[in-house]
Design a protein around this motif. Structure first.
Motif, PDB file in Angstrom:
ATOM      1  N   UNK A  22       0.831  -1.202   0.000  1.00 56.88           N
ATOM      2  CA  UNK A  22       0.000   0.000   0.000  1.00 56.88           C
ATOM      3  C   UNK A  22       0.876   1.267   0.000  1.00 56.88           C
ATOM      4  N   UNK A  23       1.884   1.292   0.885  1.00 56.15           N
ATOM      5  CA  UNK A  23       2.781   2.448   0.966  1.00 56.15           C
ATOM      6  C   UNK A  23       3.497   2.688  -0.353  1.00 56.15           C
ATOM      7  N   UNK A  24       3.952   1.624  -0.983  1.00 59.37           N
ATOM      8  CA  UNK A  24       4.678   1.751  -2.247  1.00 59.37           C
ATOM      9  C   UNK A  24       3.745   2.196  -3.360  1.00 59.37           C
ATOM     10  N   UNK A  25       2.492   1.741  -3.296  1.00 56.97           N
ATOM     11  CA  UNK A  25       1.495   2.176  -4.276  1.00 56.97           C
ATOM     12  C   UNK A  25       1.321   3.700  -4.202  1.00 56.97           C
ATOM     13  N   UNK A  26       1.187   4.205  -2.964  1.00 58.51           N
ATOM     14  CA  UNK A  26       1.004   5.650  -2.779  1.00 58.51           C
ATOM     15  C   UNK A  26       2.244   6.409  -3.255  1.00 58.51           C
ATOM     16  N   UNK A  65       4.393   5.482  -5.538  1.00 59.26           N
ATOM     17  CA  UNK A  65       4.432   5.433  -6.996  1.00 59.26           C
ATOM     18  C   UNK A  65       3.423   6.382  -7.609  1.00 59.26           C
ATOM     19  N   UNK A  66       2.244   6.437  -7.009  1.00 63.28           N
ATOM     20  CA  UNK A  66       1.172   7.322  -7.494  1.00 63.28           C
ATOM     21  C   UNK A  66       1.591   8.788  -7.383  1.00 63.28           C
ATOM     22  N   UNK A  67       2.058   9.189  -6.194  1.00 62.33           N
ATOM     23  CA  UNK A  67       2.478  10.576  -5.976  1.00 62.33           C
ATOM     24  C   UNK A  67       3.680  10.929  -6.851  1.00 62.33           C
ATOM     25  N   UNK A  68       4.629   9.998  -6.928  1.00 62.25           N
ATOM     26  CA  UNK A  68       5.819  10.240  -7.741  1.00 62.25           C
ATOM     27  C   UNK A  68       5.460  10.475  -9.193  1.00 62.25           C
ATOM     28  N   UNK A  87       9.148  11.268  -9.216  1.00 61.48           N
ATOM     29  CA  UNK A  87       9.612   9.890  -9.099  1.00 61.48           C
ATOM     30  C   UNK A  87       9.334   9.323  -7.717  1.00 61.48           C
ATOM     31  N   UNK A  88       9.102   8.012  -7.653  1.00 65.32           N
ATOM     32  CA  UNK A  88       8.733   7.393  -6.384  1.00 65.32           C
ATOM     33  C   UNK A  88       9.918   7.106  -5.480  1.00 65.32           C
ATOM     34  N   UNK A  89      11.119   7.012  -6.064  1.00 68.51           N
ATOM     35  CA  UNK A  89      12.308   6.597  -5.318  1.00 68.51           C
ATOM     36  C   UNK A  89      12.615   7.494  -4.132  1.00 68.51           C
ATOM     37  N   UNK A  90      12.361   8.811  -4.299  1.00 68.36           N
ATOM     38  CA  UNK A  90      12.720   9.749  -3.233  1.00 68.36           C
ATOM     39  C   UNK A  90      11.893   9.523  -1.978  1.00 68.36           C
ATOM     40  N   UNK A 114       2.366  -0.361  -9.992  1.00 70.14           N
ATOM     41  CA  UNK A 114       0.921  -0.169 -10.148  1.00 70.14           C
ATOM     42  C   UNK A 114       0.559   1.297  -9.858  1.00 70.14           C
ATOM     43  N   UNK A 115       1.163   1.870  -8.808  1.00 67.91           N
ATOM     44  CA  UNK A 115       0.894   3.270  -8.465  1.00 67.91           C
ATOM     45  C   UNK A 115       1.262   4.211  -9.601  1.00 67.91           C
ATOM     46  N   UNK A 116       2.440   3.993 -10.187  1.00 67.96           N
ATOM     47  CA  UNK A 116       2.894   4.856 -11.278  1.00 67.96           C
ATOM     48  C   UNK A 116       1.993   4.700 -12.499  1.00 67.96           C
TER      49      UNK A 116
END
Lengths: 128, 280
Positions: free
Chosen positions: B12-16, B18-21, B27-30, B239-241
């Motif tokens: 869930x955290x990684x989805x968010x 990726x979505x915000x990034x 980008x989601x990496x930061x 999936x988020x991205x």
């Protein structure tokens, strides 16, 4: 010149297709491994607070392949991650071929330099 | 916490992230590394490994679409990849000799820089191809890109050497910290080389996968890439991205950018503080 443009466009479409299928294939393998992993280890405790590094059989290409064949969940995930790492590398190899077909030898050379750097990283990590 | 619940929360955290990034273009990496280290108390070395993997996934996924549309300049990308891959390998090797506290502090400063770059007012002056330097012409870096109306706009490239050196720094940071270092790439491509925004963002994305793959080899062999941790992170971010790229038209992006930048600044100070106090 017009001919060149055409091949550039073809090369771009081929790269796009390659990247897409690479990512999809990797995600598929990672998910299969992930489901097996959760079934098997789902009720254990995670420990990532202290770094101990991965065991040798999850680092070495040969043993990852071997263990994945034996349906070891963590090795299957690792195999999927390897497919992911290989995807941009395959894109570079495709570029080398594309630039050769375009007879753009300056860019064949540039692309080969990039490929050499990446292969150096993949196969000399244990030395460094 | 069991591995099952840990995995679901991470997903869930990684989805968010990726979505915000994807929505903000940062980008989601930061956000992945601070999330893993600050919230989940995961060792930063595992966090870097998982983040690096997710960076390869999202950049390859996004590049697949852009490159087909003919917006990315593959020659600029290939040429600058010499700089980013050499930098990335050096960065990954350097990481072995750097204590995790220093890495956390450097990470914090790069986060701050990302926030600043995302807010800086940018002016786009497209360089006439005839005014490109000799090196840019010899390397055939000039190109065209389709604008909103589908018209092909020609552009030239300035300061190739400065851009190349800055890209090497971007690669080094990417290899050291396991992120895409989009902020440094923007400085190299927009400010030095004067590329149109559309070209620089898509070409930068095109390069990130290759850059991250270059350091991934070193990290894999060093045992930083853990399958159990990377699995939810890479799937969640991907999936988020993807969802983010479908939502891109929304008008709320300005608010989101401000929110995301505020979160990043907060995380930056947390990372720096934890680095100085030796908690990371």
């Amino acid at each position: 010149m017009k001919q060149d443009k055409l091949t550039d466009k073809n090369l771009e479409v081929m790269m796009g297709t390659l990247l897409r299928y690479g990512v999809l294939l990797s995600a598929f393998i990672v998910m299969i491994g992930g489901i097996l992993y959760l079934i098997k280890f789902g009720n254990q405790q995670p420990h990532y607070t202290h770094f101990s590094g991965e065991p040798a059989n999850l680092i070495n290409l040969k043993s990852i392949l071997n263990d994945a064949k034996g349906f070891h969940s963590r090795a299957i995930i690792q195999l999927g991650l390897l497919v992911l790492i290989a995807t941009p590398i395959a894109r570079i190899i495709l570029s080398v071929v594309g630039f050769i077909l375009e007879k753009d030898y300056l860019y064949v050379l540039i692309t080969l330099i990039v490929l050499t750097v990446i292969l150096f990283s993949l196969f000399s990590g244990s030395v460094a | 916490m069991t591995i099952l619940s840990f995995t679901l929360i991470l997903l869930l955290g990684s989805f968010i992230a990726g979505l915000l990034g994807s929505l903000t273009g940062l980008g989601g990496g930061v956000i992945i590394i601070p999330m893993l280290t600050l919230i989940f108390q995961i060792d930063i070395r595992y966090a870097i490994g998982a983040s690096l993997i997710s960076v390869i996934a999202t950049s390859s996924g996004a590049a697949a679409a852009y490159v087909r549309e003919g917006i990315s300049n593959i020659r600029i990308g290939m040429f600058l990849e010499i700089a980013t891959t050499v930098g990335a390998v050096l960065g990954a090797i350097l990481a072995a000799y750097t204590t995790t506290s220093y890495i956390a502090i450097v990470f914090g400063f790069i986060l701050l820089l990302s926030a600043v770059v995302s807010f800086k007012h940018k002016e786009e002056i497209i360089l006439n191809p005839a005014n490109s330097g000799k090196l840019g012409k010899w390397l055939k870096l000039n190109g065209t890109y389709p604008n909103e109306k589908g018209k092909e706009i020609p552009y030239g490239v300035a300061k190739v050497i400065s851009g190349f050196l800055m890209m090497m720094v971007a690669g080094l940071v990417s290899g050291l910290l396991g992120i895409g270092s989009g902020a440094l790439k923007v400085i190299a491509m927009d400010n030095f080389m004067r590329l149109p925004f559309k070209v620089s963002t898509t070409t930068s994305n095109f390069m990130i996968g290759v850059t991250a793959a270059a350091s991934a080899g070193v990290y894999l062999e060093r045992g930083y890439i853990d399958p159990g941790l990377s699995m939810p992170v890479v799937i969640g971010v991907l999936v988020g991205a993807f969802v983010g790229s479908k939502l891109l038209v929304s008008s709320g992006t300005k608010f989101l950018r401000i929110l995301f930048a505020a979160v990043i600044i907060f995380l930056a100070f947390q990372m720096i503080y934890n680095g100085f106090t030796g908690k990371i």
